[in-house]
Design a protein around this motif. Structure first.
Motif, PDB file in Angstrom:
ATOM      1  N   GLY A  14     -51.571  81.950 -52.650  1.00  0.00           N
ATOM      2  CA  GLY A  14     -50.227  82.399 -52.975  1.00  0.00           C
ATOM      3  C   GLY A  14     -49.373  82.712 -51.761  1.00  0.00           C
ATOM      4  O   GLY A  14     -49.695  82.359 -50.632  1.00  0.00           O
ATOM      5  N   LYS A  60     -44.232  93.094 -52.460  1.00  0.00           N
ATOM      6  CA  LYS A  60     -45.108  92.917 -53.625  1.00  0.00           C
ATOM      7  C   LYS A  60     -44.518  91.986 -54.689  1.00  0.00           C
ATOM      8  O   LYS A  60     -45.242  91.147 -55.230  1.00  0.00           O
ATOM      9  CB  LYS A  60     -45.486  94.274 -54.216  1.00  0.00           C
ATOM     10  N   TYR A  63     -45.326  88.440 -53.826  1.00  0.00           N
ATOM     11  CA  TYR A  63     -46.737  88.050 -53.870  1.00  0.00           C
ATOM     12  C   TYR A  63     -47.125  87.497 -55.233  1.00  0.00           C
ATOM     13  O   TYR A  63     -48.018  86.650 -55.334  1.00  0.00           O
ATOM     14  CB  TYR A  63     -47.650  89.240 -53.538  1.00  0.00           C
ATOM     15  N   GLY A  64     -46.494  87.990 -56.286  1.00  0.00           N
ATOM     16  CA  GLY A  64     -46.837  87.542 -57.630  1.00  0.00           C
ATOM     17  C   GLY A  64     -48.272  87.887 -57.978  1.00  0.00           C
ATOM     18  O   GLY A  64     -48.852  88.835 -57.448  1.00  0.00           O
ATOM     19  N   ASP A  65     -48.872  87.089 -58.843  1.00  0.00           N
ATOM     20  CA  ASP A  65     -50.241  87.336 -59.297  1.00  0.00           C
ATOM     21  C   ASP A  65     -51.290  86.841 -58.307  1.00  0.00           C
ATOM     22  O   ASP A  65     -52.424  87.292 -58.338  1.00  0.00           O
ATOM     23  CB  ASP A  65     -50.490  86.652 -60.641  1.00  0.00           C
ATOM     24  N   LYS A  66     -50.927  85.889 -57.452  1.00  0.00           N
ATOM     25  CA  LYS A  66     -51.927  85.256 -56.591  1.00  0.00           C
ATOM     26  C   LYS A  66     -51.819  85.611 -55.122  1.00  0.00           C
ATOM     27  O   LYS A  66     -52.756  85.422 -54.370  1.00  0.00           O
ATOM     28  CB  LYS A  66     -51.834  83.733 -56.744  1.00  0.00           C
ATOM     29  N   HIS A  96     -53.482  92.208 -53.501  1.00  0.00           N
ATOM     30  CA  HIS A  96     -54.620  91.377 -53.082  1.00  0.00           C
ATOM     31  C   HIS A  96     -54.750  91.417 -51.561  1.00  0.00           C
ATOM     32  O   HIS A  96     -53.754  91.320 -50.841  1.00  0.00           O
ATOM     33  CB  HIS A  96     -54.393  89.938 -53.550  1.00  0.00           C
TER      34      HIS A  96
END
Length: 184
Positions: A14, A60, A63-66, A96
């Motif tokens: 990501g 953040k 970044y999204g989900d990945k 993450h």
């Protein structure tokens, strides 16, 4: 901190921020960040863990989900206390985390950051010790041992091998066999 790249796409999954920390014990002939080798320098930014996390947290939504944050260098694990604190704070915020390492640190250092690290980007330079010494100036015995031990934890590891035809391309079959035989 050497530098911070706010929108990276190749140092983990990501969209990511990459924090380059100062210091490295390897002296790779083909290093793309030799200005990070020394722990001192004119472009170093000093920053508290709290300040860095606050700065990174602003991204953040991108970044999204990945995506997330990757720590690199140099060898980011040479600043272990700082790294551990920042990783812990980022995990508390649901971000993450990835650590880009050459693995030339005591294994107990991995144990300290393992609870806060989602992904290790593990750089392998060469399989044979003599070739590794010629390319980096150090042995790879600890590096290979750390990779084996880290792989047994079940954590996510992505092995990265910079291939330079005239320097280490002949090492690829040996590295592939080593990884395959050890289930990595």
């Amino acid at each position: 901190i050497h530098s911070i790249e706010s929108m990276a796409l190749v140092d983990g999954p990501g969209v990511r921020s990459v924090v380059f920390l100062q210091g490295c014990r390897l002296r790779c002939q083909y290093c793309h960040n030799p200005d990070t080798w020394s722990m001192t320098g004119k472009n170093i930014q000093e920053m508290s863990a709290e300040t860095l996390v606050k700065r990174l947290s602003r991204f953040k939504p991108y970044y999204g989900d990945k995506g997330g944050v990757t720590f690199s260098g140099g060898e980011c694990m040479l600043q272990l206390d700082f790294l551990e604190e920042v990783l812990r704070r980022l995990k508390e915020k649901g971000i993450h985390t990835a650590v880009d390492t050459a693995g030339n640190v005591p294994y107990k250092d991995f144990e300290r950051i393992l609870p806060y690290t989602d992904l290790f980007l593990y750089d392998m330079k060469a399989f044979h010790e003599q070739v590794h010494r010629e390319l980096t100036g150090v042995s790879n015995v600890r590096i290979k041992d750390n990779l084996l031990r880290l792989s047994r934890t079940g954590t996510d590891i992505r092995i990265r091998i910079p291939v330079i035809e005239e320097l280490n391309a002949a090492e690829l079959p040996f590295m592939k066999d080593f990884l395959w035989e050890n289930g990595i």
